[in-house]
Scaffold this motif. Structure first.
Motif, PDB file in Angstrom:
ATOM      1  N   GLN A  72       0.823  -1.138  -0.122  1.00 47.29           N
ATOM      2  CA  GLN A  72       0.045   0.097   0.153  1.00 47.29           C
ATOM      3  C   GLN A  72       0.890   1.439   0.072  1.00 47.29           C
ATOM      4  O   GLN A  72       0.543   2.380  -0.585  1.00 47.29           O
ATOM      5  CB  GLN A  72      -0.891  -0.098   1.211  1.00 47.29           C
ATOM      6  CG  GLN A  72      -1.784   1.112   1.343  1.00 47.29           C
ATOM      7  CD  GLN A  72      -2.938   1.094   0.167  1.00 47.29           C
ATOM      8  OE1 GLN A  72      -3.163   0.068  -0.432  1.00 47.29           O
ATOM      9  NE2 GLN A  72      -3.077   2.307  -0.268  1.00 47.29           N
ATOM     10  N   TYR A  73       1.897   1.098   0.723  1.00 50.17           N
ATOM     11  CA  TYR A  73       2.980   2.565   0.854  1.00 50.17           C
ATOM     12  C   TYR A  73       3.615   2.403  -0.822  1.00 50.17           C
ATOM     13  O   TYR A  73       3.576   3.846  -0.970  1.00 50.17           O
ATOM     14  CB  TYR A  73       4.020   1.864   1.635  1.00 50.17           C
ATOM     15  CG  TYR A  73       5.175   3.026   1.751  1.00 50.17           C
ATOM     16  CD1 TYR A  73       5.026   4.143   2.380  1.00 50.17           C
ATOM     17  CD2 TYR A  73       6.213   3.067   1.260  1.00 50.17           C
ATOM     18  CE1 TYR A  73       5.803   5.272   2.596  1.00 50.17           C
ATOM     19  CE2 TYR A  73       7.384   3.827   1.188  1.00 50.17           C
ATOM     20  CZ  TYR A  73       6.993   5.058   1.887  1.00 50.17           C
ATOM     21  OH  TYR A  73       8.003   6.055   1.820  1.00 50.17           O
ATOM     22  N   ARG A 106       2.464   1.750  -3.504  1.00 50.61           N
ATOM     23  CA  ARG A 106       1.151   1.821  -4.323  1.00 50.61           C
ATOM     24  C   ARG A 106       0.687   3.389  -4.247  1.00 50.61           C
ATOM     25  O   ARG A 106       0.658   4.040  -5.369  1.00 50.61           O
ATOM     26  CB  ARG A 106       0.099   0.818  -4.062  1.00 50.61           C
ATOM     27  CG  ARG A 106      -1.113   1.072  -5.248  1.00 50.61           C
ATOM     28  CD  ARG A 106      -2.112   0.249  -4.735  1.00 50.61           C
ATOM     29  NE  ARG A 106      -3.101   0.281  -5.740  1.00 50.61           N
ATOM     30  CZ  ARG A 106      -4.237   1.007  -5.479  1.00 50.61           C
ATOM     31  NH1 ARG A 106      -4.284   1.616  -4.375  1.00 50.61           N
ATOM     32  NH2 ARG A 106      -5.238   1.098  -6.541  1.00 50.61           N
ATOM     33  N   GLU A 107       0.882   4.029  -3.134  1.00 46.87           N
ATOM     34  CA  GLU A 107       0.423   5.407  -2.733  1.00 46.87           C
ATOM     35  C   GLU A 107       1.667   6.107  -3.218  1.00 46.87           C
ATOM     36  O   GLU A 107       1.083   7.188  -3.785  1.00 46.87           O
ATOM     37  CB  GLU A 107      -0.064   5.520  -1.248  1.00 46.87           C
ATOM     38  CG  GLU A 107      -0.480   6.855  -1.027  1.00 46.87           C
ATOM     39  CD  GLU A 107      -1.018   6.801   0.494  1.00 46.87           C
ATOM     40  OE1 GLU A 107      -1.471   8.049   0.853  1.00 46.87           O
ATOM     41  OE2 GLU A 107      -0.679   5.938   1.150  1.00 46.87           O
ATOM     42  N   LYS A 108       2.591   5.675  -2.917  1.00 43.99           N
ATOM     43  CA  LYS A 108       3.675   6.829  -3.477  1.00 43.99           C
ATOM     44  C   LYS A 108       3.874   6.634  -4.997  1.00 43.99           C
ATOM     45  O   LYS A 108       4.011   7.709  -5.540  1.00 43.99           O
ATOM     46  CB  LYS A 108       5.279   6.112  -3.001  1.00 43.99           C
ATOM     47  CG  LYS A 108       6.065   7.123  -3.184  1.00 43.99           C
ATOM     48  CD  LYS A 108       7.703   6.429  -2.532  1.00 43.99           C
ATOM     49  CE  LYS A 108       8.646   7.539  -2.715  1.00 43.99           C
ATOM     50  NZ  LYS A 108      10.049   6.966  -1.922  1.00 43.99           N
ATOM     51  N   GLN A 109       3.776   5.497  -5.493  1.00 43.31           N
ATOM     52  CA  GLN A 109       3.670   5.501  -7.195  1.00 43.31           C
ATOM     53  C   GLN A 109       2.556   6.358  -7.747  1.00 43.31           C
ATOM     54  O   GLN A 109       2.435   6.956  -8.460  1.00 43.31           O
ATOM     55  CB  GLN A 109       3.698   3.852  -7.487  1.00 43.31           C
ATOM     56  CG  GLN A 109       3.816   3.868  -9.095  1.00 43.31           C
ATOM     57  CD  GLN A 109       3.457   2.384  -9.353  1.00 43.31           C
ATOM     58  OE1 GLN A 109       3.250   1.625  -8.470  1.00 43.31           O
ATOM     59  NE2 GLN A 109       3.980   2.083 -10.460  1.00 43.31           N
ATOM     60  N   TYR A 110       1.360   6.253  -6.887  1.00 41.81           N
ATOM     61  CA  TYR A 110       0.071   7.091  -7.447  1.00 41.81           C
ATOM     62  C   TYR A 110       0.335   8.400  -7.371  1.00 41.81           C
ATOM     63  O   TYR A 110       0.244   9.242  -8.121  1.00 41.81           O
ATOM     64  CB  TYR A 110      -0.975   6.709  -6.383  1.00 41.81           C
ATOM     65  CG  TYR A 110      -2.400   7.643  -6.601  1.00 41.81           C
ATOM     66  CD1 TYR A 110      -2.928   7.452  -8.060  1.00 41.81           C
ATOM     67  CD2 TYR A 110      -2.595   8.614  -5.832  1.00 41.81           C
ATOM     68  CE1 TYR A 110      -4.093   8.300  -8.117  1.00 41.81           C
ATOM     69  CE2 TYR A 110      -3.518   9.314  -5.866  1.00 41.81           C
ATOM     70  CZ  TYR A 110      -4.547   9.346  -6.982  1.00 41.81           C
ATOM     71  OH  TYR A 110      -5.492  10.146  -7.097  1.00 41.81           O
ATOM     72  N   LYS A 111       1.198   9.071  -6.100  1.00 40.60           N
ATOM     73  CA  LYS A 111       1.445  10.405  -5.919  1.00 40.60           C
ATOM     74  C   LYS A 111       2.261  10.862  -6.744  1.00 40.60           C
ATOM     75  O   LYS A 111       2.478  11.972  -7.575  1.00 40.60           O
ATOM     76  CB  LYS A 111       1.742  10.661  -4.555  1.00 40.60           C
ATOM     77  CG  LYS A 111       0.700  10.680  -3.370  1.00 40.60           C
ATOM     78  CD  LYS A 111       1.028  10.854  -2.106  1.00 40.60           C
ATOM     79  CE  LYS A 111      -0.054  10.728  -1.145  1.00 40.60           C
ATOM     80  NZ  LYS A 111       0.190  11.483   0.255  1.00 40.60           N
ATOM     81  N   ALA A 136       3.778   8.342   1.955  1.00 45.22           N
ATOM     82  CA  ALA A 136       2.653   7.925   2.029  1.00 45.22           C
ATOM     83  C   ALA A 136       1.576   8.570   3.229  1.00 45.22           C
ATOM     84  O   ALA A 136       2.142   9.290   4.119  1.00 45.22           O
ATOM     85  CB  ALA A 136       2.671   6.375   2.385  1.00 45.22           C
ATOM     86  N   ASP A 137       0.420   8.261   3.312  1.00 47.43           N
ATOM     87  CA  ASP A 137      -0.381   8.641   4.522  1.00 47.43           C
ATOM     88  C   ASP A 137      -0.484   7.722   5.354  1.00 47.43           C
ATOM     89  O   ASP A 137      -1.005   6.700   5.480  1.00 47.43           O
ATOM     90  CB  ASP A 137      -1.857   8.631   3.871  1.00 47.43           C
ATOM     91  CG  ASP A 137      -2.942   9.333   4.820  1.00 47.43           C
ATOM     92  OD1 ASP A 137      -2.480   9.886   5.951  1.00 47.43           O
ATOM     93  OD2 ASP A 137      -4.153   9.367   4.373  1.00 47.43           O
TER      94      ASP A 137
END
Length: 488
Positions: free
Chosen positions: A34-35, A37-42, A163-164
């Motif tokens: 998730q970390y 994936r979120e970093k890649q998304y941002k 990440a959040d």
């Protein structure tokens, strides 16, 4: 060689550690995924913003505007945005922050290579060879040039791309709560397994499992309860079997003792008549001159003792048959009224000074299933006992109770009775209240023993007591086959 024995971990702890390892491994993999994936998304979102700016700039340049003028006039999506225009051969045409003469060929920069190959490309946190700073690069290929923008990889950019952690914190908290629940769940299962293990140890040693606490109300607890109940039933069966075996052994020992006692008693009882017969025969054969009267007396004495021997052997044979069981003794329908009538007829033909008067009080016809010889021996032996030892004149036989299962009968005489302490021993073999008088009467000492065995053979019990008005009383019961009533 020394052996080092480690501490054995309980099943509960083993199960909990295994479950915790598996669950946290899954959770950590999910958090890591998730970390990233979120970093890649941002990063992709940031790249999309830069790509949009790149395309607008390329369109303006390709429409004939001066890129220096467009870049200087139009608002940039980020402060400190570095803008570079690179020819398709990798040479830098324009850079708004670094002099061109200090820049080398950018053909092999990763983001430039990706743009030449795929049309777009970006790189996170790459160190610039020109000024030594770390940038986030985004490159877009046009028809004649490559537009590249870069944002310094500062603490603000890192904060944007991280990440959040609030979401990750919630996930960790949920995982912790799940771990606590798993602990209690595995502890419950572990306690059940530990109790089953204790039960198995006791079962292996043949011990009883006396824990009163029930197993949990679940499938494992239900199975455990069934196993313990089956083991308890098996143990009870073993105990019952051992108890029955012990009782059987005691009964067998008692039978052996009684047979040995019977053999000794028979041997003792045989000595007197045999010795008497021997003396009489020796006297007759000795050649002594005897009168006819004396010879007749000796012959009669031999006959009397022989008759006593015959009766003794007959009584012993009857008792032995009853002890051997019902398999060798036949049964048939017997009417008790007829047996009493026969005994009354037998008494009527006896000499008046020897006989007793029979008073039968049977208000109905009674039929049982039994052995005629044994049932007859009950009434005849009781009658002979009264005639020989009571000294009375009357015998009373009455039907006390009658139903589909049994009939209850009372046998009484009006004689002298016996001492209270003698009553429990009346049914013992060869027991005589007055031994000398009994032998004179010709009794074998087995009459009342035969009565007791015959009653028991027919499923009943017999009790002796003194009659309130004087005399002896016998109360006994006999199992019934059927009852037919009629008015007497």
């Amino acid at each position: 060689m020394a052996m080092v024995s480690g501490i054995r971990m309980s099943f509960h702890r083993q199960l909990f550690v295994l479950l915790l390892t598996i669950s946290w491994s899954i959770i950590l993999c999910f958090i890591g995924f998730q970390y990233l994936r979120e970093k890649q998304y941002k990063s992709a979102f940031l790249n999309a913003q830069l790509q949009l700016y790149n395309r607008y700039t390329l369109e303006a340049v390709q429409s004939g505007l001066s890129y220096e003028e467009y870049i200087a006039v139009h608002e940039k999506p980020f402060d400190d945005l570095r803008v570079s225009i690179i020819a398709l051969d990798g040479s830098v045409i324009y850079d708004n922050m670094i002099p061109l003469d200090s820049l080398d060929n950018h053909r092999y920069r990763p983001e430039v290579e990706s743009a030449l190959r795929d049309g777009v490309g970006y790189r996170i946190g790459r160190l610039s060879a020109s000024d030594g700073r770390e940038y986030f690069y985004s490159a877009t290929r046009g028809e004649r040039v490559i537009m590249r923008t870069a944002i310094p990889y500062s603490s603000a950019l890192r904060e944007l791309l991280k990440a959040d952690w609030s979401f990750l914190g919630i996930m960790i908290a949920i995982s912790f709560v799940m771990s606590v629940l798993a602990y209690f769940a595995t502890r419950r299962i572990g306690k059940t397994i530990e109790r089953l293990n204790r039960f198995a140890d006791k079962a292996k040693n043949g011990e009883s499992f006396d824990e009163k606490e029930p197993f949990p109300n679940d499938e494992l607890g239900s199975i455990s309860n069934h196993i313990v109940q089956l083991y308890a039933q098996w143990q009870q069966t073993i105990k019952d079997r051992d108890l029955e075996h012990e009782v059987a052994m005691r009964e067998e020992q008692e039978k052996i003792r009684i047979k040995r006692q019977l053999t000794n008693n028979i041997n003792h009882e045989l000595k007197t008549p045999v010795a008497s017969i021997g003396v009489c025969l020796e006297t007759l054969l000795s050649g002594i001159n005897l009168s006819e009267e004396k010879k007749q007396e000796l012959i009669e004495r031999c006959y009397t003792n022989n008759e006593r021997l015959r009766r003794l052997l007959s009584d012993v044979s009857l008792i032995t048959r009853m002890e051997d069981g019902s398999a060798i003794i036949g049964k048939e329908k017997i009417e008790l009224n007829e047996i009493l009538a026969e005994i009354a007829d037998e008494l009527d033909v006896m000499p008046e000074d020897e006989r007793m008067t029979l008073h039968a009080d049977f208000s109905e016809r009674v039929v049982i299933e039994g052995n005629l010889l044994l049932v007859g021996s009950i009434f005849r032996n009781l009658t002979e006992n009264s005639m020989a030892y009571s000294g009375g004149k009357n015998i009373f036989i009455s039907l006390v109770g009658n139903n589909d299962n049994e009939c209850r009968i009372r046998f009484e005489d009006d004689g002298c009775g016996v001492e209270e302490q003698e009553l429990p021993r009346l049914f013992e073999r060869f027991y005589r209240v007055d031994k000398g008088r009994s032998r004179k009467k010709g009794g074998t000492g087995l009459g009342l023993a035969i009565v007791k065995h015959a009653v028991q053979f027919h499923g009943g019990k017999i009790v002796a007591s003194n009659r309130p008005g004087g005399g002896l009383r016998f109360d006994f019961s006999l199992g019934k086959l059927s009852v037919e009533s009629h008015n007497a």
